[in-house]
Structure formats: structure tokens, C-alpha cells
Scaffold this active site. Structure first.
Site, PDB file in Angstrom:
ATOM      1  N   ASP A   1       0.863  -1.182   0.000  1.00  0.00           N
ATOM      2  CA  ASP A   1       0.000   0.000   0.000  1.00  0.00           C
ATOM      3  C   ASP A   1       0.899   1.230   0.000  1.00  0.00           C
ATOM      4  OD1 ASP A   1      -2.126   1.718   0.138  1.00  0.00           O
ATOM      5  OD2 ASP A   1      -2.976   0.883   1.977  1.00  0.00           O
TER       6      ASP A   1
ATOM      7  N   ASP B   1      -2.718   2.299  -6.094  1.00  0.00           N
ATOM      8  CA  ASP B   1      -1.664   2.335  -5.073  1.00  0.00           C
ATOM      9  C   ASP B   1      -1.665   1.128  -4.151  1.00  0.00           C
ATOM     10  OD1 ASP B   1      -4.068   2.986  -3.899  1.00  0.00           O
ATOM     11  OD2 ASP B   1      -3.244   4.523  -2.584  1.00  0.00           O
ATOM     12  N   GLU B   2      -2.344   0.042  -4.544  1.00  0.00           N
ATOM     13  CA  GLU B   2      -2.505  -1.069  -3.609  1.00  0.00           C
ATOM     14  C   GLU B   2      -2.593  -2.375  -4.383  1.00  0.00           C
ATOM     15  OE1 GLU B   2      -5.644  -2.228  -0.005  1.00  0.00           O
ATOM     16  OE2 GLU B   2      -6.030  -0.507  -1.315  1.00  0.00           O
TER      17      GLU B   2
END
Length: 464
Positions: free
Chosen positions: A11, A105-106
């Protein structure tokens, strides 16, 4: 479940805001808030400096301004976010072909499927854990080297626990949960720590005296099924024990993107219902953009006071990710539903997803209809300028967004700090500037000033 913690969850830390700080030397170490800047705008991401003041994602932007008035408030630059996401995802795929992106983003990664899979399979649990730690630290270092951004990583024997571990690792950390310790790690956590337990479920559990994950495990299967229903109750019970055998599924092709909220008190006021729809539409757009997608069909879900559930949908002329279009369409759909008895749940979704956006006459029309063409709209990061509503006989005036990338014929690349009253203020600096750049102000229609693309956070190979 596995004996080696070979599933990792990555993350990126405050991703949108971190990209802005890395791009703009004058903002490094300072509060930065990214989101919609109009009257109904909401926070997309807040830097850790801003979070110290209580600012968080999904908060109304007006409230964020009150809590942290000295922050830099910027619209999003999704071109820049996508470019840096692609770098991070490529680094993950070097470690394994099994990468499951959840957003820009993960992602989850199954290290057993990658080059180090045989070594992990042959290792003792202790040796495997040490190898996973080394691989995760190398990954975090590579991300810093390639982008200058930091990431938090969790490693565990399941997706559930890897996600829990990455939350514990924030910001800029690495946490490994040993296989076999899942139940003891989860026990003291509040029930909201488990995925899928939102405010409504939390309240139902709290009324039954269940506030921690240990309480859920002790309550047992039958009680949780009785409280939450068969499917949800069974799932919550398994999570409370740390059981999770879901595989990492690469490149999931989502069919739709949606968000919904259940309200503790039924909503009866039509204006309140429409405001909630606006908030849901903004959240739906953030998920769309995080996935790099757009959609053509807007869906509204309404569960009424008597638990009857209705859905309404409208298909647009082309795919869009514009918040004005999606919110206005959902509002129109709401007018088709009888809500006089009260509304228990609202949801807004988008289907018929695409990898491009119909640029985008619909959004401009919605802005004009709402009277937002004077610059008070809820633009969330479109690159390029817009033209304010034209006055008959006078040329249209260009409009600039805070945070937008620009270049000037004389002064070079920079970004917009703000605009108004016919002027635009630009700070001339790049990600590679050694110190904050100078600020200059121009007329909004200065012929030397133009919108530009985002620069990479690290200079290209061979650049001086």
C-alpha cells in the site's frame, strides 16, 4: 493455509499527496490535500502532515479547509498517478506473475508463484520468513529508487492477514505476521479492523456486546449467523479466526464499480437524499479513477424503509469518469423513486467499464446547468485548462486548476498555485529542482503559458 508468509500486501503511503510532494519541492514536508475544490468537493488523499490536523479521505473539503487552512489544496493529476502506479506495478510483477491490483496504489502479490517460489517451498518456516522479509525490503528500496515514494508492506500466509499487517506497517514500514499467530494477532483488534465490517455492521455487533475480534471468535458461528445472516455471519466468523484461503487473482477485470451506505436512521428529506447521492457519486468516481477506468451506465440503488430494494439505471452516450455527470445522472434516477416513507440504503455505481473517457461534453453541460462554469465546479484533476462561460461579444477566458502542470515560454515548467480575478499564479519548479522555485503571476490568457504533461519523479536515464 501456508506455512510461509509468502503473500504480501503493498500500500503506497498517502499516494496522491505523496506524488504531489515529490513533484513540487516547495510542498515537501508540508500539509497537502488532494480532492475536489468546489462547494461539494471531498478529500481524496491527505498527506501525513495534514492528517495530524484531523483531515482524512472522504471528508468534505470545506471541513478540511477549516481544520487545516494552511495546507496546499490541489486538484488531482491522474496522469501522474497512473504513470507512477505503472512503475510500482511493474516492480511487483518482477517478483511474481500473480499480482492482484486493488487500485492505483494497492496490490496483493503471491511470492510463491515468482522466481523465489522454489526457494520458499524448500525453506523451513523460519528461513522462509527471513527470505520474504528480504524480498519485501528490496521491493520497498526499489520503489524509492524508481519513484522517490514510500510504501508500506505486510506479509502473511493469507490475503486477510497481509492486509492487516500492511495497516500496522503504516507509514513506510514492513510487518510480517507469522503463520499460526493469526488468531492472537487479531484478538485485541476492534471489529472494524476486519474487511467488510462497516458502520452498520459494527453497530449491530456492538448492540450484541461484541466490540473486539476476540468477542467475535468467542461468539461462535451460530450467533454471528443469527445476527448478520448466513453468508455475512459465516464470513465474519472465519475472519475472526484468521481463516482465509482466497488466492491472489491477477489483473482482475471488474465488471462494475460501486459504493453504498446504510443509514442508522432512515432518510426522509429529499434534499438530504440528494446530498448523500452527491457524496456517493464522488466516492464512486475516486474508485473509477484509481482503477484507471470510466463507465457508460450509471446505476442507483435504493433500499426503502420496508426493505424493498429498487435499482434504476441510465446509459450515457459514452464512458465518463466526471463527477458532475455521474452525480447528475444519479440524481435524475432518484427522482424516479418514491422515497416518501424513508430510505435505509443508497448506492451509486457505474457499469459498462472502459479504459478511456468520452472527453467530455456531458461534464461541461452539467457544469453550465449548475452555474459552475465560473470556476466553482468540482473538477477533480483534469489536465488542461477550461474555458469559463463566454460573455457574448467577448473572448472566453481560460481557467486553471491548483496543482496543474504548466509551462511558460520564458520561464519553463511549473505548476499552478492558484487563480482568480483574471490572474494565475505559477511556481516554477520541477521534481528535480534543488530548492523551491520562484513564483510569478500572469494574466489568465497569457499567450506564453500553456498546460503541459506531468514530468516523471526521477529524471530519465542519461538526463543531465
Amino acid at each position: 493455509m501456508r506455512s510461509v508468509p509468502s503473500i504480501i500486501h503493498l500500500d503506497m503511503d498517502a499516494f496522491f499527496a505523496a506524488v504531489e510532494q515529490a513533484s513540487k519541492p516547495s510542498l515537501r514536508g508540508k500539509p497537502v490535500i488532494v480532492g475536489g475544490l468546489g462547494g461539494r468537493g471531498v478529500v481524496s488523499t491527505a498527506s501525513y502532515e495534514a492528517r495530524k490536523f484531523g483531515v482524512h479521505s472522504a471528508m468534505p473539503m470545506a471541513q478540511a479547509r477549516r481544520l487545516c487552512p494552511n495546507a496546499a489544496f490541489l486538484t488531482g493529476r491522474f496522469e501522474a498517478y497512473r504513470a507512477n502506479s505503472e512503475i510500482v506495478m511493474s516492480l511487483l510483477r518482477e517478483r511474481s506473475p500473480l499480482v492482484e491490483p486493488l487500485s492505483l496504489d494497492e496490490a496483493f502479490v503471491d511470492l510463491e508463484a515468482g522466481p523465489y517460489g522454489p526457494a520458499l517451498a524448500a525453506a523451513t518456516p523460519a528461513e522462509g520468513a527471513q527470505l520474504v522479509l528480504a524480498l519485501a525490503e528490496d521491493l520497498r528500496a526499489d520503489i524509492v529508487e524508481r519513484t522517490g515514494l514510500t510504501a508500506s508492506v505486510g506479509a502473511a500466509a493469507s490475503k486477510l492477514m497481509a492486509k492487516i499487517a500492511s495497516e500496522q506497517a503504516k507509514p513506510d514500514g514492513l510487518v510480517l505476521i507469522e503463520p499460526g499467530s493469526e488468531k492472537s494477532v487479531l484478538a485485541p483488534m476492534p471489529v472494524r479492523a476486519l474487511p467488510g465490517i462497516g458502520p452498520a455492521t459494527e453497530q449491530a455487533l456492538r448492540r450484541a456486546g461484541l466490540t473486539s475480534v476476540a468477542d467475535l471468535a468467542e461468539a461462535g458461528f451460530e450467533e454471528l449467523v443469527g445476527l448478520l445472516g448466513k453468508a455475512h455471519g459465516a464470513g465474519v466468523f472465519q475472519m475472526a479466526l484468521g481463516w482465509d484461503e482466497r488466492p491472489v487473482v491477477p489483473d482482475r477485470d471488474a465488471k462494475s464499480v460501486s459504493v453504498e451506505d446504510t443509514f442508522e436512521v432512515d432518510l426522509a428529506d429529499r434534499d438530504r437524499i440528494l446530498r448523500e447521492i452527491d457524496h456517493l457519486a464522488a466516492r464512486c468516481v475516486r474508485r473509477l479513477r484509481a482503477a484507471g477506468r470510466s463507465g457508460r451506465t450509471v446505476v442507483l440503488k435504493v433500499r426503502r424503509f420496508d426493505f424493498s430494494t429498487l435499482t434504476r439505471s441510465e446509459t450515457l452516450g459514452g464512458p465518463t469518469d466526471e463527477p458532475e455527470v455521474i452525480a447528475a445522472t444519479a440524481r435524475r434516477l432518484a427522482m424516479q423513486v418514491d422515497t416518501t416513507g424513508g430510505v435505509r440504503l443508497l448506492g451509486v455505481g457505474v457499469t459498462q467499464l472502459a479504459d478511456y473517457t468520452q472527453e467530455d461534453l456531458f461534464a461541461q453541460l452539467e457544469r453550465e446547468e449548475k452555474g459552475e462554469a465560473d470556476g466553482e465546479g468540482e473538477g477533480e484533476g483534469e489536465d488542461g485548462t477550461e474555458e469559463a462561460e463566454a460573455v457574448p461579444g467577448e473572448p472566453a477566458v481560460r481557467r486553471w486548476w491548483p496543482g496543474q502542470d504548466v509551462t511558460h515560454r520564458e520561464f519553463g515548467p511549473g505548476w499552478v498555485q492558484g487563480s482568480g480575478v483574471g490572474r494565475v499564479t505559477v511556481r516554477f519548479e520541477t521534481p528535480y529542482s534543488e530548492r523551491p522555485g520562484r513564483v510569478r503571476t500572469f494574466a489568465v490568457d497569457d499567450e506564453g503559458l500553456a498546460a503541459s504533461g506531468a514530468l516523471p519523479l526521477r529524471p530519465p536515464a542519461g538526463a543531465g
